[in-house]
Design a protein around this motif. Structure first.
Motif, PDB file in Angstrom:
ATOM      1  N   GLY A 144      42.137  86.420  41.133  1.00 35.73           N
ATOM      2  CA  GLY A 144      41.130  87.400  40.523  1.00 35.73           C
ATOM      3  C   GLY A 144      39.861  87.119  40.651  1.00 35.73           C
ATOM      4  N   PHE A 145      39.135  86.017  40.338  1.00 32.06           N
ATOM      5  CA  PHE A 145      37.711  85.746  39.948  1.00 32.06           C
ATOM      6  C   PHE A 145      37.695  84.268  40.247  1.00 32.06           C
ATOM      7  CE2 PHE A 145      38.450  89.352  37.264  1.00 32.06           C
ATOM      8  CZ  PHE A 145      37.461  90.439  37.766  1.00 32.06           C
ATOM      9  N   ASP A 146      36.477  83.883  41.200  1.00 31.53           N
ATOM     10  CA  ASP A 146      36.080  82.507  41.262  1.00 31.53           C
ATOM     11  C   ASP A 146      34.942  82.776  40.249  1.00 31.53           C
ATOM     12  OD1 ASP A 146      37.658  81.298  42.791  1.00 31.53           O
ATOM     13  OD2 ASP A 146      36.618  82.022  44.770  1.00 31.53           O
ATOM     14  N   ILE A 147      34.769  81.605  39.440  1.00 35.75           N
ATOM     15  CA  ILE A 147      33.725  81.449  38.048  1.00 35.75           C
ATOM     16  C   ILE A 147      33.549  80.213  38.408  1.00 35.75           C
ATOM     17  CG2 ILE A 147      35.133  83.108  36.920  1.00 35.75           C
ATOM     18  CD1 ILE A 147      35.950  80.698  35.069  1.00 35.75           C
ATOM     19  N   PRO A 148      32.020  79.984  37.865  1.00 36.83           N
ATOM     20  CA  PRO A 148      31.322  78.821  37.792  1.00 36.83           C
ATOM     21  C   PRO A 148      32.242  77.712  36.924  1.00 36.83           C
ATOM     22  CG  PRO A 148      29.806  80.595  37.146  1.00 36.83           C
ATOM     23  CD  PRO A 148      31.246  80.999  37.164  1.00 36.83           C
ATOM     24  N   ASN A 149      31.744  76.486  37.062  1.00 37.67           N
ATOM     25  CA  ASN A 149      32.408  75.377  36.361  1.00 37.67           C
ATOM     26  C   ASN A 149      31.962  75.332  34.994  1.00 37.67           C
ATOM     27  OD1 ASN A 149      33.970  73.073  35.891  1.00 37.67           O
ATOM     28  ND2 ASN A 149      32.792  71.816  37.222  1.00 37.67           N
ATOM     29  N   GLU A 150      32.205  76.174  34.155  1.00 38.02           N
ATOM     30  CA  GLU A 150      32.111  76.145  32.672  1.00 38.02           C
ATOM     31  C   GLU A 150      33.159  76.359  31.819  1.00 38.02           C
ATOM     32  OE1 GLU A 150      28.360  78.644  31.360  1.00 38.02           O
ATOM     33  OE2 GLU A 150      28.140  78.950  33.415  1.00 38.02           O
ATOM     34  N   PHE A 151      33.171  75.894  30.568  1.00 39.64           N
ATOM     35  CA  PHE A 151      34.471  75.941  30.036  1.00 39.64           C
ATOM     36  C   PHE A 151      34.600  77.461  29.412  1.00 39.64           C
ATOM     37  CE2 PHE A 151      37.532  75.563  26.425  1.00 39.64           C
ATOM     38  CZ  PHE A 151      38.534  74.801  27.091  1.00 39.64           C
ATOM     39  N   PHE A 168      38.071  89.751  26.647  1.00 42.20           N
ATOM     40  CA  PHE A 168      37.090  89.649  27.848  1.00 42.20           C
ATOM     41  C   PHE A 168      37.292  88.098  27.788  1.00 42.20           C
ATOM     42  CE2 PHE A 168      34.779  89.841  23.867  1.00 42.20           C
ATOM     43  CZ  PHE A 168      33.986  88.672  23.858  1.00 42.20           C
ATOM     44  N   VAL A 169      36.602  87.655  29.063  1.00 43.58           N
ATOM     45  CA  VAL A 169      36.250  86.215  29.499  1.00 43.58           C
ATOM     46  C   VAL A 169      34.951  85.927  29.118  1.00 43.58           C
ATOM     47  CG1 VAL A 169      36.447  84.505  30.804  1.00 43.58           C
ATOM     48  CG2 VAL A 169      38.209  86.156  31.047  1.00 43.58           C
ATOM     49  N   GLY A 170      34.711  84.855  27.896  1.00 43.23           N
ATOM     50  CA  GLY A 170      33.207  84.560  27.821  1.00 43.23           C
ATOM     51  C   GLY A 170      33.091  83.218  27.970  1.00 43.23           C
ATOM     52  N   THR A 171      31.893  82.741  28.019  1.00 41.15           N
ATOM     53  CA  THR A 171      31.675  81.300  27.881  1.00 41.15           C
ATOM     54  C   THR A 171      31.213  80.785  26.565  1.00 41.15           C
ATOM     55  OG1 THR A 171      29.343  81.333  28.278  1.00 41.15           O
ATOM     56  CG2 THR A 171      30.583  81.128  30.371  1.00 41.15           C
ATOM     57  N   LEU A 172      31.623  79.659  25.939  1.00 45.08           N
ATOM     58  CA  LEU A 172      31.552  79.168  24.688  1.00 45.08           C
ATOM     59  C   LEU A 172      30.019  78.344  24.520  1.00 45.08           C
ATOM     60  CD1 LEU A 172      33.476  79.295  22.373  1.00 45.08           C
ATOM     61  CD2 LEU A 172      34.365  76.874  23.303  1.00 45.08           C
ATOM     62  N   ALA A 173      29.475  78.406  23.550  1.00 41.34           N
ATOM     63  CA  ALA A 173      28.338  77.855  23.315  1.00 41.34           C
ATOM     64  C   ALA A 173      28.409  76.492  23.144  1.00 41.34           C
ATOM     65  CB  ALA A 173      27.697  78.512  21.954  1.00 41.34           C
ATOM     66  N   PRO A 174      27.745  75.386  23.946  1.00 41.13           N
ATOM     67  CA  PRO A 174      27.980  74.016  24.085  1.00 41.13           C
ATOM     68  C   PRO A 174      27.913  73.514  22.544  1.00 41.13           C
ATOM     69  CG  PRO A 174      26.261  74.726  25.587  1.00 41.13           C
ATOM     70  CD  PRO A 174      26.570  75.956  24.931  1.00 41.13           C
ATOM     71  N   HIS A 175      27.436  73.987  21.487  1.00 39.73           N
ATOM     72  CA  HIS A 175      27.664  73.523  20.039  1.00 39.73           C
ATOM     73  C   HIS A 175      28.900  73.286  19.643  1.00 39.73           C
ATOM     74  CE1 HIS A 175      27.961  76.826  17.631  1.00 39.73           C
ATOM     75  NE2 HIS A 175      27.243  77.612  18.454  1.00 39.73           N
ATOM     76  N   VAL A 176      29.755  74.464  20.252  1.00 37.75           N
ATOM     77  CA  VAL A 176      31.068  74.635  19.565  1.00 37.75           C
ATOM     78  C   VAL A 176      31.826  73.321  19.805  1.00 37.75           C
ATOM     79  CG1 VAL A 176      33.234  75.803  19.578  1.00 37.75           C
ATOM     80  CG2 VAL A 176      30.983  77.155  19.688  1.00 37.75           C
ATOM     81  N   TYR A 177      31.652  72.844  21.206  1.00 39.20           N
ATOM     82  CA  TYR A 177      32.520  71.790  21.648  1.00 39.20           C
ATOM     83  C   TYR A 177      31.666  70.528  21.938  1.00 39.20           C
ATOM     84  CZ  TYR A 177      31.252  73.300  26.342  1.00 39.20           C
ATOM     85  OH  TYR A 177      30.595  73.810  27.385  1.00 39.20           O
ATOM     86  N   GLY A 178      30.708  70.531  21.267  1.00 42.45           N
ATOM     87  CA  GLY A 178      29.847  69.091  21.054  1.00 42.45           C
ATOM     88  C   GLY A 178      29.131  68.879  22.416  1.00 42.45           C
ATOM     89  N   GLY A 179      28.798  69.948  23.115  1.00 47.90           N
ATOM     90  CA  GLY A 179      28.216  69.633  24.593  1.00 47.90           C
ATOM     91  C   GLY A 179      27.019  69.831  24.413  1.00 47.90           C
TER      92      GLY A 179
END
Ligand SMILES: O=P(O)(O)OC[C@H]1O[C@H](OP(=O)(O)OP(=O)(O)O)[C@H](O)[C@@H]1O
Ligand code: HPA
Ligand SMILES: [Mg+2]
Length: 179
Positions: A144-151, A168-179
């Motif tokens: 379907g889609f090639d996406i960047p290397n982000e969670f 929808f598909v979204g990116t998670l804010a880094p603070h959620v997973y301690g990034g």
């Protein structure tokens, strides 16, 4: 959108349009053949449900549950079967349906596992792929889609079992997973 999500990467409308496009190609490929679509639980639930309804080809559906991520954002590389197929796939045309190919380790393992059961054909359809994250090369017929290397989360994809029900598909804010 709340503070846990950083951005919407792919909208519901974009997903619907892409699945219609993929379904038309899959219909053409399997015309006149019996097709078994195999969803990889739990992430592929939404893709299976929507792709199956976009297909005109009659299909049977089965599910396999494997897990390599646990509660983290990195693949452990160790794939565990949590639930095997209910049916024997020998001699059948099998299409594995995935939500995402990240490192590729899950699918690479699944392809060799299901391939050893002697299906008539074995192909893969995935909604998302992260080309930059690939640790193994895999031949994927429909992407379907090639996406960047982000969670990413949503539309079946989780972080610690949450966010799967986002449409929808979204990116998670880094603070959620301690990034
Ligand atoms: O290419 P990889 O790096 O192997 O990652 C892809 C796999 O990881 C996710 O499953 P997960 O193990 O998180 O289980 P889930 O579907 O139940 O969330 C996803 O649904 C894929 O099956
Ligand atoms: O980016 C991702 N998000 C959620 N689950 C996943 N499993 C592999 N990659 C991902
Ligand atoms: Mg997961």
């Amino acid at each position: 959108m709340g503070t846990d999500l950083q951005s919407v990467l792919i909208t519901k409308e974009e997903i619907d349009a892409k699945l219609a496009e993929l379904a038309a190609k899959i219909d053409a490929e399997y015309a006149g053949k019996d097709l078994l679509i195999v969803g990889v639980l739990k992430g592929a639930v939404m893709v299976m449900a929507d792709l199956a309804r976009a297909l005109s080809t009659p299909v049977t559906m089965d599910w396999m549950a494997v897990s390599s991520y646990g509660a983290g954002t990195q693949s452990s590389g160790v794939v565990r079967i949590l639930k095997d197929l209910d049916t024997d796939i020998k001699g059948k045309h099998v299409l594995i349906v995935e939500d995402i190919i990240d490192s590729g380790l899950t699918l690479s393992w699944l392809l060799s596992n299901l391939g050893s059961r002697e299906p008539a054909s074995l192909e893969v359809c995935t909604l998302l792929r992260k080309p930059e994250a690939a640790k193994v090369a895999i031949d994927v017929k429909w992407i379907g889609f090639d996406i960047p290397n982000e969670f990413v989360v949503g539309y079946g994809l989780d972080y610690a079992e949450k966010y799967r029900n986002l449409p929808f598909v979204g990116t998670l804010a880094p603070h959620v997973y301690g990034g």
